[in-house]
Design an enzyme around this catalytic site. Structure first.
Site, PDB file in Angstrom:
ATOM      1  N   LYS A 176      -6.386 -30.658 -82.814  1.00 39.31           N
ATOM      2  CA  LYS A 176      -5.936 -31.576 -83.859  1.00 39.31           C
ATOM      3  C   LYS A 176      -4.623 -31.041 -84.419  1.00 39.31           C
ATOM      4  CE  LYS A 176      -8.559 -33.844 -86.663  1.00 39.31           C
ATOM      5  NZ  LYS A 176      -9.480 -34.308 -87.730  1.00 39.31           N
ATOM      6  N   GLY A 203      -5.833 -39.527 -86.041  1.00 42.13           N
ATOM      7  CA  GLY A 203      -6.573 -39.583 -87.293  1.00 42.13           C
ATOM      8  C   GLY A 203      -5.646 -39.561 -88.476  1.00 42.13           C
ATOM      9  N   GLY A 204      -6.236 -39.670 -89.654  1.00 39.40           N
ATOM     10  CA  GLY A 204      -5.434 -39.731 -90.861  1.00 39.40           C
ATOM     11  C   GLY A 204      -4.608 -38.486 -91.088  1.00 39.40           C
ATOM     12  N   MET A 205      -5.006 -37.352 -90.488  1.00 37.78           N
ATOM     13  CA  MET A 205      -4.246 -36.109 -90.671  1.00 37.78           C
ATOM     14  C   MET A 205      -3.417 -35.750 -89.460  1.00 37.78           C
ATOM     15  SD  MET A 205      -6.683 -33.567 -92.844  1.00 37.78           S
ATOM     16  CE  MET A 205      -5.310 -32.449 -93.089  1.00 37.78           C
ATOM     17  N   GLY A 206      -3.437 -36.579 -88.408  1.00 37.20           N
ATOM     18  CA  GLY A 206      -2.622 -36.266 -87.239  1.00 37.20           C
ATOM     19  C   GLY A 206      -3.220 -36.765 -85.956  1.00 37.20           C
ATOM     20  N   ASP A 219     -16.451 -35.207 -97.153  1.00 33.03           N
ATOM     21  CA  ASP A 219     -16.335 -36.555 -96.592  1.00 33.03           C
ATOM     22  C   ASP A 219     -17.489 -36.822 -95.619  1.00 33.03           C
ATOM     23  OD1 ASP A 219     -15.253 -39.084 -96.277  1.00 33.03           O
ATOM     24  OD2 ASP A 219     -13.872 -38.476 -94.693  1.00 33.03           O
ATOM     25  N   VAL A 222      -5.096 -36.110 -82.059  1.00 33.16           N
ATOM     26  CA  VAL A 222      -6.123 -35.281 -81.429  1.00 33.16           C
ATOM     27  C   VAL A 222      -6.009 -35.424 -79.927  1.00 33.16           C
ATOM     28  CG1 VAL A 222      -8.585 -34.769 -81.278  1.00 33.16           C
ATOM     29  CG2 VAL A 222      -7.644 -35.684 -83.382  1.00 33.16           C
TER      30      VAL A 222
END
Length: 884
Positions: free
Chosen positions: A106, A86-89, A197, A91
């Site tokens: 995550k 994902g955009g933050m890392g 979001d 999973v």
């Protein structure tokens, strides 16, 4: 190329903005957008594409082995396999070694954490999120303060809201899911947490239709981390533009009303997606949702509902009924998402991994069913018999609920099975199969997810064919253990039929699930008669035979069949008075012969022993409504639908509502019938009748034509004829009515309608003979069941048309004095009263029809209205002008 400090603040901001935009597009749109960009921008963006779920990377890359197969985080979480990026890392699916359950890990990318202070702030915020505890919020279980940090999150098995809406969904199910989403947001708002979001990609729907909002607070955490200055510029927080509130797009800090704006966009999209899936929401419901969406999507935040709780109060709970209108006919009805990965990477769709039911959580019971096989192989391998043995051997469940009726069969076509089960409310189905071996049989029970059909577990036992009951008993013990159910206590002696007799019984039960199929009742009857002849002590087969005979009586109107049904029910009761099926057969014959009070008492006793028995609850609801306790009846039927949303249950509720003149509500239940069995002609005919009662003739005719295209039936022909009669096309109406009479010559309604067409054409003698025939057929039915309001009203009308007002008065009086007279019955009686000159009572009946909310326009036959005295015509005209 990798992210490094050589990026200028402007370039870094450009990358963040592009990633946010690409995350909102479909795969095709993303590819087109990338091709439209200058080469230098694509080159700068490329290193970040493989960490953005919304761009290119599927959950697992073919040919690339997992890199953390044996890794254990924090001494507790064993990494199993990647789920996505994902955009933050990244999973991963992991196993919690302490609690013995799956979790999602995550691991946050350092791209968003340029310094130690940003990491510390993010970890503090993540720990605050871990305090959220709500059944519709995917929880943060733990925070691993490492470099980079990792979030331990609830592993949710399900599909995104977008994917879930690709299949037609029942209106009440859609509303239920929407309300669950808003309830989760409202709960978070009370604890000071804003999602930031909200979008369909961050809503999962589990196989049992429970919503889970994922990535709660993740966008806010991302904002917390990314407000760190890069060079001389503060990096703007990421959001999904389509769903972001205007103030968020302008850089303001999100507030609860910002989430409300996102919910408004989401609700509006759900209405559109339902229509695209071929199951548009009922107009009143869709309009109510659109109004709520509009209120949520105003530009000024202070003019929106202030938080999730305020928005929840605006959402409807059920479909609002349309205003009912009248018609003279009777309904012959007594007749963004990448494959497997959610944006943000939290959850995946079902992939066949064998999760134990206890890991589902959420507080709702798991709903399971034994699904018999009825393919060609099952007839020779007695798999249908094994299904009944397994169902009986499972016994009473405490942590799960076993559905015992009206479940579609399995025919080696998983896609069809899943389609048939989609409205059944099931979590898992158990499909037994029996195969011959050199020394006996091998019995296997496949555990399938109802939502996708994937096999999650299989149990197998072998033994001699004569011990099928013992084999399935051992399998039932394994299934109970898999369900985390306690071992079943030993019971008293239970009669176990031979495999052959049980196979005949089981196959017959499957025929009864599709009464629209030609000869289904007769085939079931022949199988059951063979079973009881082979084994006269088989009480359950006698009970099922009684049920078949009652169904045949209702189709043929032959009283001898009902006598045989009573005998079969009595035999079952003598053999095993404690058998629920025997007592239900007895209650059914009581109901068929008009002994409502005794039938209700028997059903209430059954439900003390089996409180969720589908057929018993359904019949009780119907009898309660017929006895004047309409609210109780509707409540009981809604309860059984909540337990098991089957075709039979929806039809029962629809017909009760229809008989009460609540045609718009009946329409919604009949639409559920069509959705469940689109190839069932009676479903289309029932829906057509409800539409015609609301003066929506064109829609009604389409449903009748669909019904007749599937299979000719008397109800569809007679209702189509009534439409043509209303248009004045009497010849066409006569043709349709004659086809109905050919199919069902013993049905008084068919004879009455044909007589109406003949009378309107001036063929008085033929019409009078037809009315006489209809009246005699109705009286024959009343000798079997004196409380049958359909037969009473038909007799009243037909005798009046035949010129015998004395005989017409008896059933008319019975209808008028009934505790809950049907609207159609009163319409027939009004016409009969006016034909016979009983004006005062006709006015009383007209007032009762108007009080039920039914328009009086079209209630009176044309010739009856023309000959009616002035007070009647004035009352009808006045009611029409008053909008009644």
């Amino acid at each position: 190329m990798s992210a490094d400090d050589s990026l200028t603040p402007e370039a870094w901001g450009d990358i963040k903005e592009l990633l946010a935009e690409l995350g909102t597009l479909s795969p095709g749109e993303r590819e087109a957008r990338l091709q439209s960009l200058p080469a230098d921008r694509v080159a700068r963006l490329q290193p970040f594409l493989d960490v953005d779920t919304g761009v290119v990377v599927p959950p697992a890359t073919p040919g690339v082995p997992p890199t953390q197969a044996e890794e254990i985080l924090a001494g507790r979480y064993r990494i199993e396999r990647p789920l996505g990026r994902g955009g933050m890392g990244t999973v991963d699916l992991a196993h919690d070694l302490t609690l013995d359950c799956p979790v999602a890990i995550k691991r946050l990318s350092n791209l968003w954490l340029p310094d130690a202070e940003a990491r510390r702030r993010l970890v503090r915020e993540a720990r605050a999120l871990a305090a959220l505890n709500h059944p519709h919020v995917a929880r943060v279980h733990d925070v691993i303060d490492s470099s980079p940090p990792a979030l331990v999150m609830e592993y949710v098995e399900g599909e995104t809201l977008v994917d879930w809406l690709e299949l037609p969904r029942a209106a009440r199910t859609v509303i239920g899911v929407l309300r669950q989403v808003v309830e989760a947001v409202a709960y978070a708002h009370t604890r000071g947490v804003i999602h930031c979001d909200l979008k369909p990609g961050n809503v999962l729907v589990t196989p049992d239709d429970r919503a889970k909002v994922v990535d709660f607070g993740i966008a806010q955490m991302q904002r917390t981390a990314s407000t760190t200055r890069v060079g001389d510029t503060t990096v703007a927080p990421a959001f999904t533009p389509r769903y972001a509130a205007p103030e968020v797009k302008q850089g303001a800090r999100p507030v609860p009303a910002s989430d409300v704006y996102s919910l408004g966009v989401l609700v509006d999209e759900v209405v559109d997606e339902c229509a695209k899936a071929g199951a548009p929401l009922p107009p009143p419901l869709a309009q109510a949702l659109r109004r709520a969406s509009q209120a949520a999507c105003v530009t000024e935040a202070d003019r929106r509902p202030r938080d999730g709780a305020a928005f929840l109060a605006m959402l409807p709970t059920v479909a609002a009924p349309d205003a009912a209108a009248g018609w003279r006919t009777r309904a012959a009805s007594a007749v963004l998402v990448l494959s497997g990965c959610i944006s943000g990477g939290l959850a995946v769709t079902g992939d066949g991994s064998a999760l134990r039911p206890a890991s589902l959580g959420g507080g709702k019971p798991i709903v399971v069913a034994v699904v018999p096989r009825v393919d060609d192989a099952s007839a020779s391998t007695i798999s249908a018999a094994a299904a009944d043995f397994l169902r009986r051997s499972l016994g009473t469940l405490t942590r799960a609920r076993l559905v015992t009726a009206d479940v579609p069969a399995f025919k080696d076509d998983v896609d069809t099975l899943v389609k048939d089960l989609r409205f059944e409310g099931l979590t898992y189905v158990f499909v037994p199969s029996v195969a011959p071996t050199a020394t006996g049989v091998r019995v296997s029970v496949a555990v399938r997810r109802a939502a996708g059909g994937g096999v999650v577990q299989t149990f197998t036992e072998e033994g001699p064919s004569s011990a099928l009951g013992a084999i399935t008993g051992r399998l039932a013990s394994q299934v109970r253990a898999w369900l985390n159910e306690p071992a079943r206590p030993p019971g008293g002696p239970v009669y176990e039929p031979s495999a052959r007799a049980l196979g005949e019984y089981s196959q017959a039960r499957q025929y009864l699930e599709r009464p629209d199929k030609p000869e289904a009742f007769q085939l079931a009857r022949e199988l059951l008669e063979r079973a009881v002849e082979r084994e006269p002590e088989f009480a359950a087969a006698h009970a099922e035979l009684s049920r078949v005979l009652v169904l045949q009586y209702r189709a043929r109107r032959d009283a001898a069949l009902l006598v045989q049904a009573q005998a079969a029910a009595g035999k079952a009761m003598r053999l095993d008075p404690g058998l629920v099926e025997a007592r239900l057969a007895h209650a059914t014959t009581l109901q068929a012969t008009g002994q409502r009070a005794d039938a209700i008492s028997e059903l209430q006793q059954i439900l003390k022993v089996a409180p969720t028995h589908d057929r018993a609850m359904r019949l009780l609801g119907q009898l309660q409504a017929a006895s004047g306790a309409m609210d109780d009846g509707v409540r009981t039927l809604r309860e059984v639908i909540a337990l098991h949303p089957s075709w039979q249950n929806y039809r029962a509720l629809g017909t009760v509502l229809y008989d009460a003149g609540r045609y718009a509500e009946a329409e919604q239940e009949y639409r559920e019938c069509v959705a469940l069995q689109p190839d069932n002609p009676f479903a289309h005919q029932l829906l057509g009748a409800a539409l015609q009662k609301q003066n929506r003739d064109a829609e009604a005719v389409r449903e009748y034509e669909r019904a007749l295209a599937i299979q000719p039936s008397a109800p569809a022909y007679t209702n189509l004829g009534t439409y043509q009669y209303g248009l004045g096309d009497l010849k066409a109406a006569e043709r349709a009515y004659r086809k109905a009479v050919e199919i069902a010559p013993q049905d008084p309604l068919m004879q009455r309608n044909l007589s109406d067409a003949l009378r309107a054409q001036g063929r008085a003698r033929e019409a009078r003979e037809g009315y006489q025939r209809a009246a005699e057929l109705a009286e024959a039915e009343l000798r079997v069941n004196p409380q049958d309001q359909t037969a009473q009203s038909l007799a009243a009308y037909a005798w009046a048309r035949a010129g015998n007002c004395e005989l017409s008065n008896v059933p008319s009086t019975r209808i008028e004095s009934a505790p809950s007279p049907s609207v159609d019955g009163l319409i027939d009686v009004v016409n009969a009263r006016l034909i016979c000159g009983v004006v005062p009572q006709a006015l009383v009946d007209l007032r009762a029809i108007a009080a039920a909310g039914v328009s009086l326009s079209g209630v009176l036959e044309r010739d009856v209205e023309e000959a009616a005295p002035r007070p009647v015509r004035q009352f009808v005209a006045g009611a029409a002008s008053a909008g009644k």
